[in-house]
Design an enzyme around this catalytic site. Structure first.
Site, PDB file in Angstrom:
ATOM      1  N   TYR A 128       4.917   1.142   3.012  1.00  0.00           N
ATOM      2  CA  TYR A 128       5.526   1.115   4.366  1.00  0.00           C
ATOM      3  C   TYR A 128       6.995   1.453   4.604  1.00  0.00           C
ATOM      4  O   TYR A 128       7.172   2.346   5.683  1.00  0.00           O
ATOM      5  CB  TYR A 128       5.439  -0.452   4.968  1.00  0.00           C
ATOM      6  N   VAL A 139      -7.339   0.999  -0.293  1.00  0.00           N
ATOM      7  CA  VAL A 139      -7.877   2.196  -1.020  1.00  0.00           C
ATOM      8  C   VAL A 139      -8.632   1.400  -2.124  1.00  0.00           C
ATOM      9  O   VAL A 139      -8.015   0.803  -2.921  1.00  0.00           O
ATOM     10  CB  VAL A 139      -6.883   3.243  -1.302  1.00  0.00           C
ATOM     11  N   ASN A 190       3.734  -7.710  -3.128  1.00  0.00           N
ATOM     12  CA  ASN A 190       2.998  -6.713  -3.066  1.00  0.00           C
ATOM     13  C   ASN A 190       3.939  -5.408  -2.761  1.00  0.00           C
ATOM     14  O   ASN A 190       4.121  -4.832  -1.894  1.00  0.00           O
ATOM     15  CB  ASN A 190       2.038  -6.647  -1.998  1.00  0.00           C
ATOM     16  N   ILE A 244      -5.086  -2.631   5.418  1.00  0.00           N
ATOM     17  CA  ILE A 244      -5.284  -1.455   4.664  1.00  0.00           C
ATOM     18  C   ILE A 244      -5.736  -1.133   3.131  1.00  0.00           C
ATOM     19  O   ILE A 244      -5.150  -2.019   2.390  1.00  0.00           O
ATOM     20  CB  ILE A 244      -4.077  -0.263   4.848  1.00  0.00           C
ATOM     21  N   GLU A 304       2.060  -7.603   8.025  1.00  0.00           N
ATOM     22  CA  GLU A 304       2.579  -8.720   7.019  1.00  0.00           C
ATOM     23  C   GLU A 304       2.043  -8.416   5.806  1.00  0.00           C
ATOM     24  O   GLU A 304       1.020  -7.731   5.722  1.00  0.00           O
ATOM     25  CB  GLU A 304       1.926 -10.016   7.527  1.00  0.00           C
TER      26      GLU A 304
HETATM   27  C1  COA Z   1      -1.319  -0.258  -0.523  1.00  0.00           C
HETATM   28  C2  COA Z   1      -2.456   0.728  -0.890  1.00  0.00           C
HETATM   29  C3  COA Z   1      -3.406   1.025   0.266  1.00  0.00           C
HETATM   30  C4  COA Z   1      -1.722   2.203  -1.198  1.00  0.00           C
HETATM   31  O1  COA Z   1      -2.729   3.313  -1.093  1.00  0.00           O
HETATM   32  P1  COA Z   1      -2.609   4.461  -2.203  1.00  0.00           P
HETATM   33  O2  COA Z   1      -3.673   5.646  -1.689  1.00  0.00           O
HETATM   34  O3  COA Z   1      -2.515   4.083  -3.642  1.00  0.00           O
HETATM   35  O4  COA Z   1      -0.959   4.927  -1.741  1.00  0.00           O
HETATM   36  P2  COA Z   1      -0.507   6.610  -1.603  1.00  0.00           P
HETATM   37  O5  COA Z   1      -0.960   7.287  -2.942  1.00  0.00           O
HETATM   38  O6  COA Z   1      -0.947   7.023  -0.679  1.00  0.00           O
HETATM   39  O7  COA Z   1       1.026   6.236  -1.961  1.00  0.00           O
HETATM   40  C5  COA Z   1       1.763   5.983  -0.837  1.00  0.00           C
HETATM   41  C6  COA Z   1       3.167   5.062  -1.303  1.00  0.00           C
HETATM   42  O8  COA Z   1       2.835   3.979  -1.719  1.00  0.00           O
HETATM   43  C7  COA Z   1       3.551   3.850  -2.695  1.00  0.00           C
HETATM   44  N1  COA Z   1       3.124   3.538  -4.086  1.00  0.00           N
HETATM   45  C8  COA Z   1       1.667   3.960  -4.216  1.00  0.00           C
HETATM   46  N2  COA Z   1       1.482   3.542  -5.772  1.00  0.00           N
HETATM   47  C9  COA Z   1       2.344   2.988  -6.144  1.00  0.00           C
HETATM   48  C10 COA Z   1       2.700   2.260  -7.270  1.00  0.00           C
HETATM   49  N3  COA Z   1       1.854   2.463  -8.223  1.00  0.00           N
HETATM   50  N4  COA Z   1       3.930   1.970  -7.636  1.00  0.00           N
HETATM   51  C11 COA Z   1       4.715   1.816  -6.630  1.00  0.00           C
HETATM   52  N5  COA Z   1       4.629   2.363  -5.244  1.00  0.00           N
HETATM   53  C12 COA Z   1       3.551   2.947  -5.220  1.00  0.00           C
HETATM   54  C13 COA Z   1       4.737   4.768  -2.760  1.00  0.00           C
HETATM   55  O9  COA Z   1       5.972   4.548  -2.072  1.00  0.00           O
HETATM   56  C14 COA Z   1       3.924   5.873  -2.440  1.00  0.00           C
HETATM   57  O10 COA Z   1       4.605   7.078  -1.910  1.00  0.00           O
HETATM   58  P3  COA Z   1       4.906   8.253  -2.777  1.00  0.00           P
HETATM   59  O11 COA Z   1       3.739   8.812  -3.325  1.00  0.00           O
HETATM   60  O12 COA Z   1       5.743   9.316  -1.656  1.00  0.00           O
HETATM   61  O13 COA Z   1       5.896   7.738  -3.626  1.00  0.00           O
HETATM   62  C15 COA Z   1      -3.449   0.631  -2.247  1.00  0.00           C
HETATM   63  O14 COA Z   1      -2.250   0.217  -3.103  1.00  0.00           O
HETATM   64  C16 COA Z   1      -4.186  -0.704  -1.882  1.00  0.00           C
HETATM   65  O15 COA Z   1      -5.442  -0.325  -1.676  1.00  0.00           O
HETATM   66  N6  COA Z   1      -3.698  -1.906  -2.533  1.00  0.00           N
HETATM   67  C17 COA Z   1      -4.514  -2.997  -2.208  1.00  0.00           C
HETATM   68  C18 COA Z   1      -4.708  -3.467  -0.824  1.00  0.00           C
HETATM   69  C19 COA Z   1      -3.399  -3.936  -0.424  1.00  0.00           C
HETATM   70  O16 COA Z   1      -2.506  -4.361  -0.914  1.00  0.00           O
HETATM   71  N7  COA Z   1      -3.453  -3.651   1.011  1.00  0.00           N
HETATM   72  C20 COA Z   1      -2.084  -3.879   1.766  1.00  0.00           C
HETATM   73  C21 COA Z   1      -2.198  -5.005   2.737  1.00  0.00           C
HETATM   74  S1  COA Z   1      -0.854  -5.527   3.346  1.00  0.00           S
END
Ligand code: COA
Length: 150
Positions: free
Chosen positions: A119, A75, A112, A73, A107
């Site tokens: 999750y 973004v 991270n 996943i 996983e």
């Molecule tokens: C993980 C990822 C997909 C999250 O996407 P995102 O659009 O930024 O997430 P959201 O805005 O929907 O946030 C969802 C939740 O993630 C967590 N979160 C998001 N940004 C965060 C930050 N900077 N610090 C801590 N928690 C965070 C929070 O729990 C948040 O929930 P909340 O807004 O209710 O507090 C994104 O950070 C990403 O693409 N990371 C790189 C790829 C990766 O690591 N993928 C996972 C592989 S296992």
């Protein structure tokens, strides 16, 4: 005057793949070839997040009978923290449940904590760790979501 921004999550289309393959900072192995392979695999569920019609994120889930495995996943860094990751994951779970998914496993790197936060906020629980799972030696946290209540 503030601009209206439209966001949506839907099933990926082949025309989205080049933009998704160009998202920076993704784990190795998620280039256009593997995205195309997932697109063509019937047991894969492949969702895309769009902002004003442009593909800025995706998630891929492989389904084997009632068990789903979240392969990735992502973004785009410019669009993180806006709820797109959560919207993508919700869409993936809904699609999986429609196709009979009872549990979803994934996983995630131990370091991270952002993804782990996502999750945990969706109800995933840690069920174990796999030491040295990644090629650089990092441990993977294994998480599970029981999807009966979705
Ligand atoms: C993980 C990822 C997909 C999250 O996407 P995102 O659009 O930024 O997430 P959201 O805005 O929907 O946030 C969802 C939740 O993630 C967590 N979160 C998001 N940004 C965060 C930050 N900077 N610090 C801590 N928690 C965070 C929070 O729990 C948040 O929930 P909340 O807004 O209710 O507090 C994104 O950070 C990403 O693409 N990371 C790189 C790829 C990766 O690591 N993928 C996972 C592989 S296992």
């Amino acid at each position: 005057m503030s601009q209206v921004v439209t966001t949506e999550v839907k099933e990926v289309e082949i025309k989205d793949l080049p933009l998704l393959a160009s998202i920076p900072g993704v784990e190795k192995g998620w280039g256009i070839a593997s995205l195309t392979k997932e697109f063509l695999t019937p047991s894969s569920i492949f969702g895309v997040a769009k902002v004003d019609g442009a593909a800025v994120g995706y998630a891929v889930l492989q389904l084997a009978k009632e068990e789903g495995y979240l392969c990735n996943i992502v973004v785009h860094p410019s669009f993180r923290g806006l709820g797109l990751g959560k919207a993508l994951l919700e869409w993936m779970i809904e699609e999986g449940v429609k196709r009979g998914m009872m549990r979803l496993i994934l996983e995630v790197r131990e370091s991270n904590t952002v993804a782990q936060g996502l999750y945990l906020s969706m109800g995933f629980k840690e069920i174990g760790r796999r030491p040295r799972m990644y090629s650089d030696g990092e441990t993977a946290v294994v998480m599970e979501l029981r999807t009966a209540n979705f």
